[in-house]
Design an enzyme around this catalytic site. Structure first.
Site, short mmCIF file in Angstrom:
data_model
loop_
_atom_site.label_atom_id
_atom_site.label_comp_id
_atom_site.label_asym_id
_atom_site.label_seq_id
_atom_site.Cartn_x
_atom_site.Cartn_y
_atom_site.Cartn_z
N GLU A 79 -19.57 -12.72 -10.81
CA GLU A 79 -20.47 -13.56 -11.60
C GLU A 79 -21.73 -12.78 -11.97
OE1 GLU A 79 -19.12 -14.11 -8.60
OE2 GLU A 79 -19.30 -16.22 -8.00
N ASP A 104 12.35 8.20 11.62
CA ASP A 104 11.98 8.52 10.23
C ASP A 104 10.83 9.52 10.13
OD1 ASP A 104 13.84 6.61 9.67
OD2 ASP A 104 12.47 5.16 8.76
N GLU A 124 6.44 -2.16 8.13
CA GLU A 124 7.53 -1.42 7.49
C GLU A 124 8.74 -1.16 8.39
OE1 GLU A 124 6.78 1.44 4.56
OE2 GLU A 124 4.62 1.14 4.49
N ARG A 152 13.38 -3.94 15.63
CA ARG A 152 12.75 -4.66 16.74
C ARG A 152 11.45 -5.32 16.29
NH1 ARG A 152 11.13 -1.84 22.40
NH2 ARG A 152 9.60 -3.41 23.01
#
Lengths: 358, 358
Positions: B54, B203, B297, B301
């Site tokens: 604003e 990973d 991600e 589990r």
């Protein structure tokens, strides 16, 4: 010119679709006759053995078709050895000046011959307009005419995490009303539906068309070890004549007899190395029986065999917006299978995703 | 009148969206000033601690805002104890005659007070215009301001049959380029990303924003038994300061020390009955640290704990058009979890489906 041709071909395809479930194993065909950019007649192949779309459109035209353009999604026929008179002579006789076609007829008795005769008669012929859409519309017919085996669609109702029930060995109603109506509609479009013996034992399905108006498909049960209960609905519900059961040659003869007494057609096959029925043989037999399309409804073992052996053409997943987190996997495979997305839609609260074999 | 208000509010929401990833844990706010059905100024909250939408719109207007209508998706602020001057007095001073608002500010220090002051100053105030869309836009903010816990989104990349890899214990690149870019964009929108120890071990992910321009989120590892390899990228890649690890109080002190030496923030917690960290406690601690949104991600589990305990707000499935037929299930649950579909899209060759907790 192309856009106008596509516009009228779209109308042919729409019209053709109305014959689904009624003309099999014939192709779906729609025809539109246009004069001065105005449709003067349109029609479609309505029932197996009935008059062709072109014949109906020409005969029922409100004005003379002389000098008009005829749109038809499949090459007009020219062979005589069938139920209805060939369309090519009628098109020539009625002085049609231009013919627009989506797909050349793959039937070896036509396959370009109709087009050749039209051209020799001085008619302008355009082919390949909306060819891909035409092939998609008549995918059952194209598969069947080329391979003499039915087009195989697997319908897999599953949770988001790929389970086909939430507790191994029990029946789970997976999808909602809209999806169930869709399944019944699909059944009415296919010549036959197939399930395995476990599905018969656990779900005791009817596999008929009830949620909509439509013809019932043949019901095929794959049951190598003949474990289906003889009192199952599919064998005893009064639609007996339409149930076929494939089993091993050495299956229990008394059980076979009692199924036959109920009107079930029992087909006994030699088994493969691992005691399973040979799916290719089953499909070839179905093809011989004019089954040009097969809707496979489960369960895991049947899905896994069709997918693992790449004997399917299409998979329709109906996914309910739930996670089961346990239960039976939709498929068990030794190697990854790649698919190609055809369509993706909401169906009530469920998701319908359609894939082709890649 | 309503359609015009909705039109300008849509523009506010579009503008507000530009602040995503930059203003957190502040809300996303866009503002449009309209005179004679023409936008004379528009702006949005650009950066945490920076001027409000604003204020920017009023200050930077090309012409006088006197007599104009001000659209803003969140109730203008009136409290003084913050980084910027309150907007309500400025709106009054600048002779705005009408204020249209999507959402009342859930912040207890505002919550209708701003609206009350505007009305007392004789300004016409309309609230609830595109209220639902405004809430969806600011879902992180609404969740956080009410619960002091982060908004939790699970991102589950999977095959069509619900597997998160095709061979248990090995890394599988599931989705394609477009989906990967989407994931990096999402990371830049969230305050923190979270993975479990198994995902770190298998990973070895970086969890940074690389495929697009955007700020890196905090990286949170849940590792009750402290099994993550200390040499993992996430602990050693030079972004160390941004990695936090939650583990049990009795975890290997030498390993904790070596992580701390690398700049990892290690948070030691009492465990629950079954030796697991208490997810609610973890979320409360993240909330205290101004983490208002968390992007989870994996792996199985962590997903199963968040879903089983219903501690998530949203699940984004990225489904590759493949059937693995083996590998690791996305989730293991003891009872079915129902979800509500928010959106369904193609993303390259993959399918993106977003669900809310039902």
């Amino acid at each position: 010119m192309e856009n106008i041709d596509k516009k009228y071909m779209r109308r042919c395809l729409e019209l053709a679709e109305h014959g689904r479930g009624a003309v099999s194993p014939n192709p779906l065909v729609g025809c539109v006759i246009v004069k001065d950019d105005k449709i003067i007649s349109e029609n479609y192949h309505r029932i197996f053995g009935g008059p062709h779309a072109e014949a109906l459109a020409i005969t029922n035209s409100s004005e003379s078709v002389s000098g008009a353009t005829l749109y038809v999604n499949l090459e007009p026929c020219c062979h005589e050895n069938k139920k209805t008179p060939p369309c090519v002579p009628s098109i020539i006789m009625n002085d049609i000046k231009r013919v627009v076609i989506a797909n050349v007829d793959p039937n070896p008795e036509v396959k370009g011959k109709g087009i050749k005769i039209l051209k020799e008669a001085g008619i302008e012929v355009v082919t390949g307009v909306s060819e891909k859409k035409g092939k998609q519309l008549n995918r059952f017919f194209f598969k069947y005419i080329k391979s003499r085996m039915p087009y195989v669609t697997l319908k897999i109702a599953k949770s988001l995490d790929g389970k086909i029930n939430d507790d191994i060995g029990s029946q789970t109603q997976i999808t909602g009303v809209e999806a169930n109506i869709f399944v019944h509609q699909q059944r009415s479009y296919y010549d036959a539906v197939m399930v395995g013996a476990n599905t018969v034992g656990i779900d005791n399905p009817q596999l008929t068309v009830r949620h909509i108006e439509g013809r019932d498909p043949y019901r095929i049960v794959l049951d190598d070890e003949l474990i289906s209960p003889v009192e199952s609905q599919i064998f005893t519900d009064g639609n007996q004549a339409s149930t076929w059961l494939f089993t091993r040659k050495d299956s229990n003869p008394e059980k076979i007899n009692s199924l036959k007494k109920n009107g079930v057609r029992v087909i006994e096959l030699q088994t493969q190395y691992d005691g399973l029925l040979d799916l290719k043989e089953v499909l070839a037999i179905l093809g011989e029986e004019n089954i040009s399309s097969l809707f496979v409804e489960g369960g895991q073992r049947i899905f896994s065999e069709f997918i693992g052996q790449k004997l399917f053409d299409e998979i329709i997943f109906l996914s309910t917006p739930k996670l089961f987190g346990k239960g039976l996997d939709a498929v068990k495979l030794t190697s990854t299978i790649e698919l190609e997305l055809v369509s993706l839609d909401k169906l009530g609260d469920d998701i319908k995703s359609v894939f082709r074999k890649k």
